[in-house]
Design a protein around this motif. Structure first.
Motif, PDB file in Angstrom:
ATOM      1  N   ILE A 192      -0.627   8.761  12.562  1.00  0.00           N
ATOM      2  CA  ILE A 192      -0.881   9.114  11.158  1.00  0.00           C
ATOM      3  C   ILE A 192      -0.415  10.545  10.918  1.00  0.00           C
ATOM      4  CG2 ILE A 192      -2.594   9.279   9.306  1.00  0.00           C
ATOM      5  CD1 ILE A 192      -4.373   7.348  10.757  1.00  0.00           C
TER       6      ILE A 192
ATOM      7  N   LEU B  84      -7.482  14.449  10.587  1.00  0.00           N
ATOM      8  CA  LEU B  84      -6.199  14.414   9.889  1.00  0.00           C
ATOM      9  C   LEU B  84      -5.782  15.809   9.427  1.00  0.00           C
ATOM     10  CD1 LEU B  84      -6.672  11.192   7.769  1.00  0.00           C
ATOM     11  CD2 LEU B  84      -5.688  11.458  10.050  1.00  0.00           C
TER      12      LEU B  84
ATOM     13  N   GLY C  57       4.749  14.066  -2.243  1.00  0.00           N
ATOM     14  CA  GLY C  57       4.574  12.945  -3.163  1.00  0.00           C
ATOM     15  C   GLY C  57       4.694  11.586  -2.507  1.00  0.00           C
TER      16      GLY C  57
ATOM     17  N   VAL D 238      -1.742   2.772   6.410  1.00  0.00           N
ATOM     18  CA  VAL D 238      -2.156   2.606   7.804  1.00  0.00           C
ATOM     19  C   VAL D 238      -2.667   1.185   7.970  1.00  0.00           C
ATOM     20  CG1 VAL D 238      -3.632   3.460   9.642  1.00  0.00           C
ATOM     21  CG2 VAL D 238      -2.743   5.051   7.925  1.00  0.00           C
TER      22      VAL D 238
ATOM     23  N   ASN E 169       0.926  16.555  -1.388  1.00  0.00           N
ATOM     24  CA  ASN E 169       0.542  15.554  -2.401  1.00  0.00           C
ATOM     25  C   ASN E 169       0.702  14.124  -1.880  1.00  0.00           C
ATOM     26  OD1 ASN E 169       0.805  17.966  -4.005  1.00  0.00           O
ATOM     27  ND2 ASN E 169       0.801  16.647  -5.810  1.00  0.00           N
ATOM     28  N   LEU E 170       0.173  13.851  -0.707  1.00  0.00           N
ATOM     29  CA  LEU E 170       0.333  12.516  -0.131  1.00  0.00           C
ATOM     30  C   LEU E 170      -0.802  11.586  -0.560  1.00  0.00           C
ATOM     31  CD1 LEU E 170       1.410  13.466   3.502  1.00  0.00           C
ATOM     32  CD2 LEU E 170       2.837  13.044   1.494  1.00  0.00           C
ATOM     33  N   SER E 171      -0.533  10.294  -0.506  1.00  0.00           N
ATOM     34  CA  SER E 171      -1.611   9.316  -0.660  1.00  0.00           C
ATOM     35  C   SER E 171      -1.723   8.540   0.642  1.00  0.00           C
ATOM     36  CB  SER E 171      -1.338   8.375  -1.830  1.00  0.00           C
ATOM     37  OG  SER E 171      -0.310   7.477  -1.529  1.00  0.00           O
ATOM     38  N   LEU E 172      -2.972   8.218   0.987  1.00  0.00           N
ATOM     39  CA  LEU E 172      -3.238   7.428   2.202  1.00  0.00           C
ATOM     40  C   LEU E 172      -4.005   6.183   1.809  1.00  0.00           C
ATOM     41  CD1 LEU E 172      -3.475  10.599   3.303  1.00  0.00           C
ATOM     42  CD2 LEU E 172      -4.209   9.409   5.367  1.00  0.00           C
ATOM     43  N   ARG E 173      -3.556   5.046   2.338  1.00  0.00           N
ATOM     44  CA  ARG E 173      -4.305   3.817   2.093  1.00  0.00           C
ATOM     45  C   ARG E 173      -4.418   3.020   3.377  1.00  0.00           C
ATOM     46  NH1 ARG E 173      -2.381   0.523  -2.915  1.00  0.00           N
ATOM     47  NH2 ARG E 173      -4.291  -0.580  -2.356  1.00  0.00           N
ATOM     48  N   THR E 174      -5.536   2.350   3.521  1.00  0.00           N
ATOM     49  CA  THR E 174      -5.740   1.493   4.670  1.00  0.00           C
ATOM     50  C   THR E 174      -6.685   0.375   4.268  1.00  0.00           C
ATOM     51  OG1 THR E 174      -6.350   1.439   7.012  1.00  0.00           O
ATOM     52  CG2 THR E 174      -7.716   2.798   5.578  1.00  0.00           C
ATOM     53  N   GLY E 175      -6.864  -0.605   5.159  1.00  0.00           N
ATOM     54  CA  GLY E 175      -7.825  -1.652   4.843  1.00  0.00           C
ATOM     55  C   GLY E 175      -7.542  -2.955   5.548  1.00  0.00           C
TER      56      GLY E 175
ATOM     57  N   ILE F 276      -1.462  17.463   4.129  1.00  0.00           N
ATOM     58  CA  ILE F 276      -1.528  16.325   3.209  1.00  0.00           C
ATOM     59  C   ILE F 276      -1.724  16.817   1.777  1.00  0.00           C
ATOM     60  CG2 ILE F 276      -2.996  14.343   2.591  1.00  0.00           C
ATOM     61  CD1 ILE F 276      -3.428  13.936   5.654  1.00  0.00           C
TER      62      ILE F 276
ATOM     63  N   MET G 210       0.830  -1.215   0.000  1.00  0.00           N
ATOM     64  CA  MET G 210       0.000   0.000   0.000  1.00  0.00           C
ATOM     65  C   MET G 210       0.858   1.256   0.000  1.00  0.00           C
ATOM     66  SD  MET G 210      -3.030  -0.759   2.734  1.00  0.00           S
ATOM     67  CE  MET G 210      -4.590  -1.527   2.237  1.00  0.00           C
TER      68      MET G 210
ATOM     69  N   TRP H  22      -5.280  17.727   6.963  1.00  0.00           N
ATOM     70  CA  TRP H  22      -5.549  17.630   5.525  1.00  0.00           C
ATOM     71  C   TRP H  22      -4.809  18.673   4.697  1.00  0.00           C
ATOM     72  CZ3 TRP H  22      -7.465  13.593   3.193  1.00  0.00           C
ATOM     73  CH2 TRP H  22      -7.764  13.701   1.834  1.00  0.00           C
TER      74      TRP H  22
END
Lengths: 355, 355, 355, 355
Positions: C258, C284, C268, C273, C293-299, C289, C171, C286
């Motif tokens: 986070i 967050l 970038g 998470v 230019n951040l990306s956030l992924r979770t799951g 962020i 991720m 924001w």
């Protein structure tokens, strides 16, 4: 039942052949109201493919068809009698190491990991669908429900050539702003062109010797080039500021067109070969390919992967695959259909059969 | 020279400001015949952005403009006097660690790696282009030649909002067959919709409260939903067989719309936030985002990356950015332009200025 | 049979519970010689998760286990009695629209597309594997054969935490040459660190307050930082030439981490998470962020996707998951295991149980 | 100054040649304390490459070198006198359409978009670095600062063969859990092996006829196969459960090894050819490549893209490129270096020169 049966070089007959029956709990029998003749069926016309594929004859042909489930094996969870379904032309078991990777065309159960033994209509083990009925193994994996509001003809090409054409645009990594050269305006080439436009190409250049086919490509939104009287390479350079095409798709199946694809493609470009070369080997301009940092990809289609997304595009109206239909014949006239398609007669582009 | 100068909350004036001049060998001076007012210029209307961005005032505004090179620094290789050019709204040096990664918006030379100091028209260090002329640093990196047959208006939006809208479709990884929900039908939302269609989405769902804007979205090929009288969530489920949207793009800049985006998106979906939230923090439904395996992306645009491919699409006629223009005013009426745009008056969607 | 049964806040008991039995032809019963207590089992300790997950109690717990097939449903093709197998902690049907996309954690059949109802040991519908036996639905999809030369302990962690830790590195798109900050040196954090190294990171920075855990991270090849006495942000800037980390992985489950992840990551960069935040929402930063230019992924993890490749890495000796085992207890002492793990007693890092 | 000058087939001489001088404001002159002889220099040994590359002779050879900037053109921003730098072996302008895409090897300014004219040491236009000094065009793009704590020898191979070997692993899309077959254990093959391990391969199979080289591969963590006495195909099937290798990298430059690569690779696998075939064309087993859905990639390296990330890996100690050095000779003995390297004498693997 009646079917089109292959008996060797240029010999396709409409005749009786044994009814299919369930051989496993995961099989289904599909009654076939609507098969089509695919360009790759024509590889049998001169007597089969390398490695002896199709050579023996004596089987019903046809790997492009949709229909209604007549009988469903007891082990099936997603398929039941009466379902209106379309089939993937390549058959996978759905759970071997290669199917799990999405490589259904290399299914280890159906092929031993090697060949084309898992395409309908190339052997007695897996007879084809230009017939009144056909057995579909691992039907949970290889059949797909057709939404009620799609016509038979809209759904039919999802079994092979629409996914094959689309695969070309994916193998060539076509993306927004690209210039893409597609060699060939037959059914697969047409779908490759439509797919390249769908993926955001700025320009799709359709190449063919047949002006009628080029005119249809133009209507789809392509630039059209007839290399018998136009300089393809120069036109591509003009369109790309002297850089060359970002990608090329070979949709005919000829070694010399792969060479041309390499010539018109820019350094760092991608070439997809979805036409089937029927010789065992191909002589490629490797040093040029090296200096230009090209990538080459080819392969049998895995419609199982592409059907869901392409079906959504047909449903929403963004793709209309019926544009390629040129002939509709009764099944009994299938042999005639082969003749006009193989002989490029009557402007045959795509022949559909009705049992 | 004359320019629109920002003086604080709701105070934009047309007045004299010093002429720009070369400060480095890699600068260029661009005479600006055609600036536009961008939605992000409006962030100054209430007095600036978090972290004090824009608060001071006293500078020419505007980061969306194209023009003609009037003077080129001696160190430039690709830019010369007389060139017709468009500008990237974010300025990068082109050779720091972040520019080399394509992250021009984080250029270490222009910003110290941190903020928005490298967008035209937010500080006295980098005055904007709603002016008769403007200084462009590192002009080899930040100016792009406009092909002769493109009109000023066709080229103009490549400086910011067309790349920003397109970036949304890329951050949301929109691909063939996807269902994509776009929140907002303003200029950026409209370009996000066009970009999602261009990348092969099967369905683009445009969401807005303004029926006029929804009607335009419908004409571009979108489904349109007005949540004030329709159930967006249910409609998305209906269109996707109960699964949810593959991707959502927030193009307004509101926390509650990010929440809605998370609600309508399927497990495994992607959310791009290209609207600018002007609060420092946002409260997000993280447990839902976790259970649904969502990805979230946001950021300042890097037009340098997107301009070449988008320019090819405008050139070939596949994208027409001029559809959003609603007003054309002389530069001297710029303050009026801000008023109608900020106040949603006269159906203002996009205001272009003429020096 | 005997099992560890959850009865509410801080109340885990070793007691009798009904034997599992086949409920469908695609079920299997697995005799469980080797379960483990997972960090996410601890979410039950304070009384369950948001949306009422686990709150009811009265079920055997545990979603991390491997064992031997005792009984196989008649519809199974790949699983038979006597097979030595490991389980995916999330259960998918294998053929719904989400399972076909690899999103087994969102399986529509098991969850209705929504929640965590398909993780073992959180409801009476799917009792867990800290028991003498367990029922596994859709066993062809959710069981994996264990090669003979792998020990039980080597295979065990493939059911959840090794895939979860690895998922963090995927991720966060960790690639060769990256600097990666991993927050947390517990079992999942340790596997995230090992995975980041495996994917070619130049530097993995392990962050924890426990010096013993940091020392183990150092032995695995990480840089170690204890933020209670070291300046993490400054150290990351030093290691990266002032740019910031390419990626960060949160493996604890805390909102403030986070925020820290966003602070140490470069423009970038990518944030994954994989720690589970047990509050419904998270606040967050924001605007930061956005500017970066951040990306956030979770799951939730989908071990079905990761098990084959991770198993090959364990087989070839490149990954040794047993490094995290700190305690081996009989099943009857499971409640004690929960106490020491929840209470951070006896340096408990990972507790394995033996029925 | 002194240099190794090429005069035709098997004729390399240590002799006087004109001093390099600045020809443009963006040039730099680099004093070269440490060049190496690269395997691709050996393509000159038999008289050059296809398309007449290198045939003329009369120029200093060598494209692998690092050194100290002696003179920096006035237009340079990032390079100044006294900098310790390494060079990219391919020279790009940094701003043409192909350089902007990262295809520096196809730089339109240096090559006209076509050939290898932009590699040092193959023409009088761009003399090589086996010399006391060398001119580097577009030095901001083609020179990279060497951190002070890296030795000359650690930095040297970043100019060509480390990026080339690494590129093989990227073109073959090597990822965690893969089985990768690398043909050839020379310098480039060794770096391809190290790179495949770095990217998480479960097994890297090194293939060579030289047992000494195989032993070194084994020490790096590879499986080693000598096909003169072992059945490579069978061993790969054994290691992969009968499936075949996920990827293969050809690092020698022989048509028959591409054929072998296609044979050992599984359906859906990827083949990278980083060995240079010196014939214009190659005859490939296309029908097998088609049935197996393989991808083929090849090309000249673009070190500019790879140097930053590989430098970080060398800095952090995860990659040690010095393992391949077998000989260190004074520059004056360069012709002897060519002889032993071309003739496979004295176990020459990599020869470094000292001016």
């Amino acid at each position: 039942m009646k079917a089109i049966v292959y008996h060797g070089k240029e010999d396709f007959r409409y005749e009786d052949t044994p009814d299919p029956r369930l051989e496993s709990d995961s099989d289904a029998i599909v009654r076939v109201p609507r098969p089509a003749i695919c360009g790759s069926d024509l590889h049998l016309w001169p007597g089969g493919l390398p490695e002896g594929i199709g050579a023996a004859g004596g089987f019903a042909v046809g790997h492009e068809f949709m229909g209604v489930v007549e009988e469903a094996g007891r082990g099936l969870r997603g398929v039941k009698k009466g379902d209106r379904v379309l089939t993937s032309c390549t058959v996978g078991c759905g759970s071997c190491a290669l199917c799990r990777r999405g490589l259904y065309s290399g299914c280890q159960v159906m092929t031993g990991g090697g060949g084309a033994g898992n395409v309908f209509g190339f052997s007695t083990g897996l007879p084809g669908g230009q017939a009144e009925a056909v057995r579909v193994p691992f039907a949970d994996t290889n059949l797909f429900q057709v939404p009620g509001h799609l016509s038979d003809e809209q759904a039919l090409f999802l079994t092979d050539i629409l996914p094959t054409g689309y695969m070309g645009s994916e193998m060539a990594e076509v993306g927004p702003g690209d210039t893409v050269v597609v060699f060939g305006c037959g059914p697969v080439g047409t779908f490759a062109q439509m797919s390249a436009l769908l993926r955001g190409a700025a320009r799709v250049v359709a190449v063919d010797l047949d002006d009628g086919r080029l005119e249809r490509a133009r209507q789809l939104g392509c630039e059209a080039v007839n290399p018998s009287r136009e300089n393809l390479g120069q036109k591509v350079l003009d369109w790309t500021g002297g850089v060359g095409a970002d990608a090329a798709i070979e949709a005919v199946g000829r070694e010399d067109l792969i060479v041309q694809a390499a010539m018109v493609t820019r350094p760092g470009g991608r070439i997809a070969v979805i036409g089937v070369l029927t010789a065992p080997t191909a002589n490629l301009p490797w040093f040029m390919i090296f200096l230009k940092n090209l990538s080459l990809r080819t392969g049998l289609v895995n419609p199982q992967v592409f059907i869901p997304k392409l079906m959504r595009l047909v449903e929403s109206g963004r793709l209309d695959p019926t544009v390629i239909i040129s002939h509709r014949l009764p099944l009994s006239e299938g042999p005639h259909g082969y003749e006009i398609f193989a002989g490029h007669k009557e402007n045959a582009l795509k022949v559909i059969l009705r049992p």
